[in-house]
Write an enzyme that holds these catalytic residues in place. Structure first.
Site, PDB file in Angstrom:
ATOM      1  N   LYS A   1       0.832  -1.201   0.000  1.00  0.00           N
ATOM      2  CA  LYS A   1       0.000   0.000   0.000  1.00  0.00           C
ATOM      3  C   LYS A   1       0.870   1.257   0.000  1.00  0.00           C
ATOM      4  O   LYS A   1       0.683   2.155  -0.828  1.00  0.00           O
ATOM      5  CB  LYS A   1      -0.923   0.014   1.216  1.00  0.00           C
ATOM      6  CG  LYS A   1      -1.826   1.252   1.279  1.00  0.00           C
ATOM      7  CD  LYS A   1      -2.659   1.269   2.541  1.00  0.00           C
ATOM      8  CE  LYS A   1      -1.828   1.632   3.744  1.00  0.00           C
ATOM      9  NZ  LYS A   1      -2.655   1.828   4.963  1.00  0.00           N
TER      10      LYS A   1
ATOM     11  N   ASP B   1      -6.061   1.232   0.724  1.00  0.00           N
ATOM     12  CA  ASP B   1      -6.251   1.764   2.066  1.00  0.00           C
ATOM     13  C   ASP B   1      -7.660   1.378   2.543  1.00  0.00           C
ATOM     14  O   ASP B   1      -8.426   0.721   1.835  1.00  0.00           O
ATOM     15  CB  ASP B   1      -6.021   3.271   2.093  1.00  0.00           C
ATOM     16  CG  ASP B   1      -7.281   4.063   1.802  1.00  0.00           C
ATOM     17  OD1 ASP B   1      -8.105   3.596   0.991  1.00  0.00           O
ATOM     18  OD2 ASP B   1      -7.437   5.155   2.373  1.00  0.00           O
TER      19      ASP B   1
END
Length: 254
Positions: A152, A170
């Site tokens: 991420k 996210d």
């Protein structure tokens, strides 16, 4: 559509109730139909949030990398309030790697978990100096070797500092991908793959920004503003939140 300090205003033609032709039979939705729906939804979000972007302040790949690591379990607003002092004192990997722990922790204290975050940013800075000559690598497989850096975070840096498209899984992207029926999985790797398959690669970074904006401003975790959502006709979860247009409007965030 106009905007106000409270968020986007509702168009005057907004219906007083949810439409009845919502997609409810997603298990039988063809891959092509899902792809078309996802791309139309992205276009509508682009209209709703023309200013969608990374909301962390940064000047280069290093400051973005550190800011992203610091943003765990806190808000971008708090990170943006903290990083000016941080980077004024430690402008690069070499300086941050050599930071006095007590001084660094004092700067990071407003972010919470400041001891762990201080160790994380000094550790990744040290690795940047020792393994990459002080330069943030441009490849995901290299970025994820840094302490505290997962896919991420790596995709945030690649997409926003280097212009390399990536899916940022996210919490908002994960939640909205499930609500919109793009995936049934809670596994970030699966969501990254399935969401990426629905959208053109060139659009990955911006599509994630738009989903994040939508998650923060309209499709909230606890009480989504369904009655003020531009995706209402495309969303299988429409109706799980506030459906009254006036009440939904009041839930929108700037």
């Amino acid at each position: 559509m106009t905007t106000s300090a409270a968020g986007p205003e509702l168009p005057t033609s907004l219906p007083t109730s949810l439409p009845t032709d919502l997609p409810t039979d997603l298990p039988t939705e063809s891959p092509l139909a899902r792809t078309r729906r996802a791309r139309r939804a992205d276009r509508l979000l682009a209209e709703r949030y023309p200013d969608a972007r990374c909301e962390l302040d940064f000047t280069d790949a290093f400051t973005l990398l550190v800011a992203t690591v610091l943003s765990a379990q806190t808000t971008d607003v708090r990170v943006n309030a903290t990083t000016p002092e941080l980077f004024a004192r430690y402008p690069g990997p070499a300086e941050l790697a050599a930071a006095d722990p007590d001084e660094l922790e004092a700067i990071l204290k407003p972010l919470g978990f400041f001891r762990a975050k201080a160790k994380a940013v000094t550790g990744l800075s040290r690795a940047l100096v020792e393994q990459f000559g002080g330069t943030v690598p441009r490849r995901l497989d290299k970025l994820v070797t840094l302490p505290g850096v997962g896919r991420k975070t790596a995709n945030v840096v690649l997409g926003n500092a280097y212009g390399v498209p990536g899916i940022t899984t996210d919490t908002h992207v994960l939640r909205l991908s499930r609500r919109l029926g793009y995936t049934a999985s809670e596994d970030p790797l699966v969501v990254e793959r399935e969401l990426g398959a629905l959208l053109p690669r060139r659009d990955w970074t911006m599509a994630c920004h738009r989903l994040i904006f939508h998650g923060r401003r309209t499709c909230h975790a606890r009480r989504p503003a369904c009655g003020a959502c531009p995706l209402v006709r495309l969303c299988p979860s429409a109706g799980i939140g506030e459906t009254d247009p006036v009440k939904a409007q009041a839930l929108l965030k700037g």
